[in-house]
Design a protein around this motif. Sequence first.
Motif, short mmCIF file in Angstrom:
data_model
loop_
_atom_site.label_atom_id
_atom_site.label_comp_id
_atom_site.label_asym_id
_atom_site.label_seq_id
_atom_site.Cartn_x
_atom_site.Cartn_y
_atom_site.Cartn_z
N UNK A 21 0.84 -1.20 0.00
CA UNK A 21 0.00 0.00 0.00
C UNK A 21 0.88 1.25 0.00
N UNK A 22 1.93 1.24 0.80
CA UNK A 22 2.82 2.39 0.87
C UNK A 22 3.43 2.69 -0.49
N UNK A 136 -9.28 10.19 5.73
CA UNK A 136 -9.80 8.84 5.52
C UNK A 136 -9.10 7.87 6.46
N UNK A 137 -9.88 7.12 7.23
CA UNK A 137 -9.36 6.09 8.11
C UNK A 137 -9.74 4.73 7.52
N UNK A 138 -8.74 3.91 7.28
CA UNK A 138 -8.97 2.61 6.64
C UNK A 138 -8.39 1.52 7.54
N UNK A 235 -7.30 -0.18 -1.29
CA UNK A 235 -6.93 0.89 -0.37
C UNK A 235 -6.80 2.22 -1.10
N UNK A 236 -6.33 2.18 -2.33
CA UNK A 236 -6.22 3.40 -3.13
C UNK A 236 -7.61 3.95 -3.46
N UNK A 237 -8.50 3.07 -3.87
CA UNK A 237 -9.87 3.48 -4.19
C UNK A 237 -10.54 4.14 -2.99
N UNK A 238 -10.41 3.53 -1.82
CA UNK A 238 -11.07 4.05 -0.63
C UNK A 238 -10.47 5.39 -0.20
N UNK A 239 -9.15 5.50 -0.28
CA UNK A 239 -8.50 6.75 0.14
C UNK A 239 -8.83 7.89 -0.80
N UNK A 240 -8.94 7.60 -2.09
CA UNK A 240 -9.16 8.64 -3.08
C UNK A 240 -10.62 9.02 -3.24
N UNK A 241 -11.53 8.21 -2.70
CA UNK A 241 -12.96 8.49 -2.84
C UNK A 241 -13.28 9.84 -2.20
N UNK A 242 -14.05 10.67 -2.88
CA UNK A 242 -14.13 12.07 -2.51
C UNK A 242 -15.22 12.50 -1.57
#
Length: 260
Positions: A21-22, A136-138, A235-242
């Motif tokens: 993810x990093x 965003x907290x995942x 994880x990228x999708x969730x973090x970038x969701x606006x």
Amino acid sequence: MLLKDKVALITGAASGIGKEIAIEYAKQGAKIVIADMALEAAQATAKEIEQSGGIAMAVAMNVTDEAQVDKGVADAVAAYGTVDILISNAGIQIISPIVDLSLDNWKKMTAIHLDGAFLTTRACMRAMIASGKGGSVIYMGSVHSHEASPLKAPYVAAKHGLIGLAKVVAKEGAKHNIRSNVICPGFVRTPLVDKQIPEQAKELGITEAEVIKNVMLKETVDGEFTTVQDVAQTALFLAAFGTNALTGQSVTVSHGWHMQ
């Protein structure tokens, strides 16, 4: 770049899912904080990201140590200004029937998975609120956030608990533009999973090949392991969701093992 100039703190990111993810986040322009008990390994991961053109730093973090968590987040804020994304990923596994499980091992498991999620969430939410930008907290859950398996009582209990925590964070965080979601992977071939294969073979009295085929991958649609890249892309999708349209949810990434 989907995460340009966002600051992402990722626990347990010196190896495995967290490291993937990093690396993916760095490619998308995020500034990365590698938070791990193994500081030298965390520094090596940060250096690897920097050598690829990314921005990263390492902090020593035992997620069950309140002071160390607060200091690690404070160091990240001092270096990069805030924390926009928390990936609560640090975790371990202990295989044991309930009747043989010690209270110490129960507490160890729940402390890392639940206490660690709480402490990092609290520290990062404070930073997100102070910045006024939200975040965003995942959480790294598991199919075991929804399903149970023998020999994993504290792990299953803790992973179920993460879904409850995420829902509360979603409720409390909404007014601050803080979203919260849980990724629920199936079995991923990391050292954590590789360690379980001989342990389960011994406990169940079957071969390691049978553990893989008939225990780990039995309920998948194709007999395939989930990959670290599968999880990183989620994880990228969730973090970038606006928006808050996607918050308080769990997303299962498991080749069809557990369908909602």
